[in-house]
Write a protein that holds these residues in place. Structure first.
Motif, PDB file in Angstrom:
ATOM      1  N   VAL A 134      41.857  40.586  40.280  1.00 58.68           N
ATOM      2  CA  VAL A 134      42.737  39.852  39.351  1.00 58.68           C
ATOM      3  C   VAL A 134      44.185  40.277  39.548  1.00 58.68           C
ATOM      4  O   VAL A 134      45.095  39.436  39.609  1.00 58.68           O
ATOM      5  N   CYS A 135      44.413  41.593  39.665  1.00 56.29           N
ATOM      6  CA  CYS A 135      45.784  42.093  39.834  1.00 56.29           C
ATOM      7  C   CYS A 135      46.398  41.627  41.153  1.00 56.29           C
ATOM      8  O   CYS A 135      47.584  41.301  41.215  1.00 56.29           O
TER       9      CYS A 135
ATOM     10  N   THR B  73      36.719  43.987  40.005  1.00 54.41           N
ATOM     11  CA  THR B  73      37.183  42.766  39.336  1.00 54.41           C
ATOM     12  C   THR B  73      38.646  42.874  38.947  1.00 54.41           C
ATOM     13  O   THR B  73      39.444  41.945  39.176  1.00 54.41           O
ATOM     14  N   ALA B  74      39.027  44.021  38.376  1.00 50.58           N
ATOM     15  CA  ALA B  74      40.411  44.217  37.957  1.00 50.58           C
ATOM     16  C   ALA B  74      41.362  44.216  39.157  1.00 50.58           C
ATOM     17  O   ALA B  74      42.464  43.648  39.092  1.00 50.58           O
ATOM     18  N   ALA B  75      40.933  44.826  40.264  1.00 53.14           N
ATOM     19  CA  ALA B  75      41.767  44.841  41.467  1.00 53.14           C
ATOM     20  C   ALA B  75      41.969  43.436  42.015  1.00 53.14           C
ATOM     21  O   ALA B  75      43.076  43.066  42.438  1.00 53.14           O
TER      22      ALA B  75
ATOM     23  N   ILE C 183      47.589  49.213  43.372  1.00 55.06           N
ATOM     24  CA  ILE C 183      46.174  48.985  43.066  1.00 55.06           C
ATOM     25  C   ILE C 183      45.312  50.097  43.656  1.00 55.06           C
ATOM     26  O   ILE C 183      44.420  50.643  42.996  1.00 55.06           O
TER      27      ILE C 183
ATOM     28  N   PHE D 219      33.948  46.935  37.395  1.00 49.27           N
ATOM     29  CA  PHE D 219      35.192  46.709  36.648  1.00 49.27           C
ATOM     30  C   PHE D 219      36.409  46.916  37.539  1.00 49.27           C
ATOM     31  O   PHE D 219      37.353  46.101  37.522  1.00 49.27           O
ATOM     32  N   ILE D 220      36.406  48.006  38.337  1.00 50.67           N
ATOM     33  CA  ILE D 220      37.537  48.278  39.227  1.00 50.67           C
ATOM     34  C   ILE D 220      37.693  47.147  40.249  1.00 50.67           C
ATOM     35  O   ILE D 220      38.814  46.685  40.514  1.00 50.67           O
TER      36      ILE D 220
END
Length: 208
Positions: free
Chosen positions: A156-157, A152-154, A168, A149-150
């Motif tokens: 995307v951000c 993927t989220a990083a 980030i 999750f981290i």
């Protein structure tokens, strides 16, 4: 140990002298050398070193070389290994850039040099992509939902939302610290919860 220090120095010198494209490209070569060939560290340690090197001030190549040197020699030989790693990482770019600076006016208007640089950019992009895929694969191998999750989220951000990389890294570090505290003190929290539950049951039985 002196033999390993000499190997460390020559390896960092070789990687730094023949690597173009920045720190992440050097990290890729370090992985191939120290993980796959010399077996001084494993993939998980290289992933951790890359995260630490990126999070700390300074050049990622120097930071990663220092961490590898510390891992090889331990605390007692950290200073010696650090000096060897820094010298081996800094000398080649320093000499190459110094030479190029004297010929910059001739280089910048040369058609063949500009075409060579464009070709190098494409090659560097491929090597950086290889490094990203290799590190991402290591995260996936952990089979940790939070780590995936981290990551993927990083991505995307950074890629879509253009969030500053510093933010980030700080957020990811905070999540990691919270995760560590939770796993470290989870038994304590569970015991406290069980005690509270038992007390409530006792009170209810007393009232009855």
């Amino acid at each position: 140990k002196p033999h390993k220090l000499w190997v460390l120095f020559l390896t960092t010198l070789y990687i730094s002298a023949f690597t173009f494209g920045g720190g992440f490209v050097i990290v890729t070569f370090m992985k191939h050398k120290f993980v796959d060939e010399l077996h001084w560290i494993d993939e998980q340690e290289m992933l951790d070193f890359t995260a630490l090197a990126q999070s700390c001030p300074g050049a990622i190549a120097v930071n990663a070389a220092i961490l590898v040197g510390w891992n090889v020699y331990g605390f007692a030989g950290m200073i010696v290994a650090t000096i060897a790693a820094i010298i081996g990482t800094v000398i080649p770019p320093f000499l190459i850039i110094s030479i190029i600076s004297f010929c910059y006016n001739a280089f910048r208007s040369n058609y063949f040099v500009s075409q060579m640089l464009e070709g190098m950019q494409a090659g560097v992009a491929a090597v950086i992509l290889d490094a990203a895929c290799s590190l991402g694969e290591s995260v996936l191998k952990e089979k940790s939902s939070l780590s995936i999750f981290i990551m993927t989220a990083a991505f995307v951000c950074d890629f879509f939302l253009e969030v500053n990389v510093v933010y980030i890294i700080l957020v990811a570090a905070c999540i990691g610290i919270i995760q560590f505290i939770w796993y470290q003190y989870r038994p304590f929290f569970l015991r406290q919860t069980q005690k509270e539950t038992q007390k409530q049951k006792c009170l209810q039985e007393t009232k009855l």
